[in-house]
Design a protein around this motif. Sequence first.
Motif, PDB file in Angstrom:
ATOM      1  N   GLY A 164       0.764  -1.170  -0.050  1.00  0.00           N
ATOM      2  CA  GLY A 164      -0.118   0.023   0.021  1.00  0.00           C
ATOM      3  C   GLY A 164       0.948   1.092  -0.270  1.00  0.00           C
ATOM      4  N   ALA A 165       2.131   0.950  -0.036  1.00  0.00           N
ATOM      5  CA  ALA A 165       2.905   2.331  -0.360  1.00  0.00           C
ATOM      6  C   ALA A 165       2.797   3.337   1.130  1.00  0.00           C
ATOM      7  N   LEU A 166       2.457   2.740   2.148  1.00  0.00           N
ATOM      8  CA  LEU A 166       2.062   3.551   3.381  1.00  0.00           C
ATOM      9  C   LEU A 166       2.966   4.473   3.793  1.00  0.00           C
ATOM     10  N   PRO A 167       2.636   5.838   4.104  1.00  0.00           N
ATOM     11  CA  PRO A 167       3.502   6.751   4.870  1.00  0.00           C
ATOM     12  C   PRO A 167       4.044   6.518   6.152  1.00  0.00           C
ATOM     13  N   ARG A 168       4.669   7.538   6.610  1.00  0.00           N
ATOM     14  CA  ARG A 168       5.076   7.114   8.157  1.00  0.00           C
ATOM     15  C   ARG A 168       3.753   7.644   8.863  1.00  0.00           C
ATOM     16  N   PRO A 169       3.560   6.760   9.972  1.00  0.00           N
ATOM     17  CA  PRO A 169       2.451   7.074  10.777  1.00  0.00           C
ATOM     18  C   PRO A 169       2.699   8.441  11.551  1.00  0.00           C
ATOM     19  N   GLU A 170       1.703   8.982  12.125  1.00  0.00           N
ATOM     20  CA  GLU A 170       1.693  10.261  12.797  1.00  0.00           C
ATOM     21  C   GLU A 170       2.276  10.043  14.109  1.00  0.00           C
ATOM     22  N   GLU A 171       2.006   8.722  14.759  1.00  0.00           N
ATOM     23  CA  GLU A 171       2.595   8.552  16.058  1.00  0.00           C
ATOM     24  C   GLU A 171       3.889   7.469  15.901  1.00  0.00           C
ATOM     25  N   ALA A 172       4.457   7.457  14.766  1.00  0.00           N
ATOM     26  CA  ALA A 172       5.716   6.542  14.547  1.00  0.00           C
ATOM     27  C   ALA A 172       6.657   6.742  15.460  1.00  0.00           C
ATOM     28  N   PRO A 173       7.243   5.570  16.055  1.00  0.00           N
ATOM     29  CA  PRO A 173       8.584   5.609  16.981  1.00  0.00           C
ATOM     30  C   PRO A 173       9.521   6.360  16.365  1.00  0.00           C
ATOM     31  N   THR A 174      10.415   6.878  17.233  1.00  0.00           N
ATOM     32  CA  THR A 174      11.369   7.737  16.895  1.00  0.00           C
ATOM     33  C   THR A 174      12.761   7.165  17.225  1.00  0.00           C
ATOM     34  N   LEU A 175      13.893   7.558  16.472  1.00  0.00           N
ATOM     35  CA  LEU A 175      15.292   6.718  16.819  1.00  0.00           C
ATOM     36  C   LEU A 175      15.938   7.393  17.930  1.00  0.00           C
ATOM     37  N   LEU A 176      16.207   6.377  18.777  1.00  0.00           N
ATOM     38  CA  LEU A 176      16.822   6.687  20.247  1.00  0.00           C
ATOM     39  C   LEU A 176      18.104   6.701  20.298  1.00  0.00           C
ATOM     40  N   GLU A 177      18.625   5.611  19.482  1.00  0.00           N
ATOM     41  CA  GLU A 177      20.164   5.732  19.538  1.00  0.00           C
ATOM     42  C   GLU A 177      20.606   4.955  18.236  1.00  0.00           C
ATOM     43  N   LEU A 178      21.910   5.291  17.940  1.00  0.00           N
ATOM     44  CA  LEU A 178      22.508   4.365  16.423  1.00  0.00           C
ATOM     45  C   LEU A 178      23.837   4.101  17.157  1.00  0.00           C
ATOM     46  N   ARG A 179      23.618   2.422  17.248  1.00  0.00           N
ATOM     47  CA  ARG A 179      24.938   1.976  18.021  1.00  0.00           C
ATOM     48  C   ARG A 179      25.739   1.465  17.040  1.00  0.00           C
ATOM     49  N   VAL A 180      27.249   1.613  17.308  1.00  0.00           N
ATOM     50  CA  VAL A 180      27.946   1.322  16.214  1.00  0.00           C
ATOM     51  C   VAL A 180      28.974   0.223  16.785  1.00  0.00           C
ATOM     52  N   GLU A 181      29.645  -1.001  16.053  1.00  0.00           N
ATOM     53  CA  GLU A 181      30.338  -1.971  16.602  1.00  0.00           C
ATOM     54  C   GLU A 181      31.257  -2.349  15.444  1.00  0.00           C
ATOM     55  N   PRO A 182      32.576  -2.122  15.911  1.00  0.00           N
ATOM     56  CA  PRO A 182      33.260  -1.665  16.847  1.00  0.00           C
ATOM     57  C   PRO A 182      33.315  -0.271  17.200  1.00  0.00           C
ATOM     58  N   GLN A 183      33.804   0.491  18.146  1.00  0.00           N
ATOM     59  CA  GLN A 183      33.638   1.808  18.543  1.00  0.00           C
ATOM     60  C   GLN A 183      35.130   2.128  18.230  1.00  0.00           C
TER      61      GLN A 183
END
Length: 845
Positions: A164-183
């Motif tokens: 259905g090619a849905l858009p981003r929902p109004e109450e969509a979750p937000t990105l809290l963190e972007l974790r990288v391995e290794p640091q």
Amino acid sequence: MSTIGLNWSRSTRQNRWFRRLAAGFRAACVVFAWCGAGSSVISACAAGPVLPPASQRFAGEASSASPDFQRHVLPLLGRLGCNGRACHGSFQGQGGFQLSLFGYDFAADHASLCGGDSPRVDREDPAESLILQKPTLGIDHEGGERFKPGGWEHRLLQQWIAAGALPRPEEAPTLLELRVEPQEMLFSAVEQTQMLRLIARWSNGEEEDVTPLCRFRSNDESIAVIDASGQVQAVGAGDTHVVAFYDNGVATVSVLLPYATPREEAYPASLTPTPIDKLVVAKLRKLGLTPSELCTDAEFLRRVSLDLTGTPPAPAEIEAFLADSSPDKRGRKIDELLERPTYAAWTTTWLCDLTGATEGNLPVGGEQGVQRDKAVQWYDWIYRRVAENMPYDQLVEGILLAVSREPEQAEADYFAEMSSYFREEDRADFSERKWMPYFWTRGQFSPPQTLRFGYAFLGVRLECAQCHKHPYDQWTKADYEDFEIFFRDVRFRYTLASGKELKEKLGLTADQDSAGYKKLFAQLAHDGTLVPWGDLATPDWKRSRTLRARTSEGVGRVITPRLLGGEELISQSYSDPRQPVMDWLRDPGNPYFARAVVNRVWAKCMGVGLIEPVDDMNLANPASNEPLLAHLAEEFVAHQYDLKWLFRTITRSRTYQLSWRPNATNLHDERNFSRAQLRRLPAEVLCDALDFATATSEEQQTLLHDKSALRDRNIGFPLMRGRGATGAYALKLFGKPERRLVCECERSGEPSLLQTVYLRNDAEVQSRIDRKDGWLAEIAAQDAAWRENHRDALLTEAWLRTLGRPPRPAELELGRLQLAVEEDAAAFRDLLWALLNSKEFILNH
């Protein structure tokens, strides 16, 4: 790493970014937000199962995974380059199809894909969608093939359309963190490789491996390269960072390849007498860099004098310092220099550069004399506070929260007060005012106030976010608009009722912009006549709360005041909307304020910042030594924003006092402080050094210690001429900033042919050498017998005046030979000219 920012807890204005950071700290994670050690937010812990990467989940025909517009579709388009500035992300788009640059506007991008006369998405027949046909070259595509038919990218997009090619929902979750391995990646040989892994954690608790959806870059491809899959390869010795971009997250990884195999015996305890040295040497160990030896006493004295006071040491001062055998003499000299008026003057010049103190376009009275008065007032106001060692946060508060007219001050009293600062006789002292409003009243100079504020007090460049998402940071256009509202209506105005009547009474009826009006206004002000001064207005907070962002279609969303990365503020809590910004700057958890000034002071002393450029602190531009920057920033706050403490701490370190002479390991090191950096003298310092080298001994002491002489030495302003050779042309030629942009890029340290020509042939330099009240005239006034008896002492003084050291034996002998074949006056003149044209004179080493 310090736990900065865990308790910035006013309930109505808690910063959501800081709260996310705090969660990472509580889990004993390694976190990067304001410091650049890893990512916009990085933690080493996981909350639950991590979803496999999209390259696996959408690889097979039987895949039942459901693509998400925000999490998968837009990041994939970004990775493929579709929303880059060279393709559909440009302002005009490509081929009638436009996406938001770097995919920050979800609604607009969805409408562009699914709407219009030629939608890129075909919900009825997903396989025929242009978004699939063009990148696979099923239809001609200027951008070439972006992915293979049937590949995971193709399947991801097709399944999104089929669902259905849905858009981003109004109450969509937000990105809290972007974790990288290794640091951190520590390679041991060229061509070694290692893979990155990026994991996104969302506000609903889900985690996903997003490595194949990230964009990557290397900050220095001569050291490491990274391919589209996230594989890093070592290319050459040194250290840099590779950067990953996903959604609104930015993750960085330190990559190191040692210059040599580290040897423990190369790092004795004597190399680390201070915390700065410990943190510097810890990094040098990893890179196999051995620090250079300590600089000589003469090199140290010249270097620290130029860095702290902008003035070379006098010959007698050098000789006394070299003769002193006490072990603490360097520390004592630093303390002495910090108490000199020249320290306050040179530091004030730096802060005037930082805040944009200039003679042009200041409020009311455009005539040059009045404008110059205001530039002097700006300088004097800062000078007074630096001389008193006012804490840096309090100095900034006097600028940030400045008003020109106090709330309860009567209009007539305000006119009288302002007029008192400009009259020629019995002039009042502007520096005694609590506030310095000229930062906000610079007229039409670029950039806008929000950008100038970001440059000056945050070390952050926000100009990209005026139009689109910042390419290297988390800021979007909405973030910029919500922050700009704090400053939008802080402006200079003429709304005082009786001001109009007073103008008419004084005959100020000419057009406000006419030369006649300005000249008459300035004349009356200097004569002591009461004239109508404008007022610095602060925003009507309630009105600002209802302002709407304007789009090409008209009025758009309601703007709400938000600090950078923070939540909406409650307007009724503040009478001045700049107050919460000042509270935010002062909070120990602020990610920019203390770090920005620490980084700048470090750059002033070391020649290069821990973050370069110093006014470009963004998530993709981490510090070369993050633990060091974090330590200094935390200690600077703990020491109540004491600038003298900061200068003292840096210059007392062994790292600051290293020689510029490289050893076998550190010849190519330019960012890890294993040796001092050779750097050209700043324009003002160079011009003053010319004056200093050619002055009489008595005048040198005046230049070193007499406050009354300082302003004549063009310490502060573009049009304040010096005592001779230090004119406006020389300052401009050697890169003095005009203070129009309030940007580090305005000051130039680049060499040029004209600089060489100036020092060798310009009439200003010749006149300084030959001046009647100068050193050569002082020598010529003595008889020939006296000059002969003092020959070696005079030769030595020539080197001390110019290069800050005694001549070497071979140099002294060369000087004697010159005196033997040429008359005294001509020989000393030629010698002085030659020394002023040496590389050693023009460099701080």
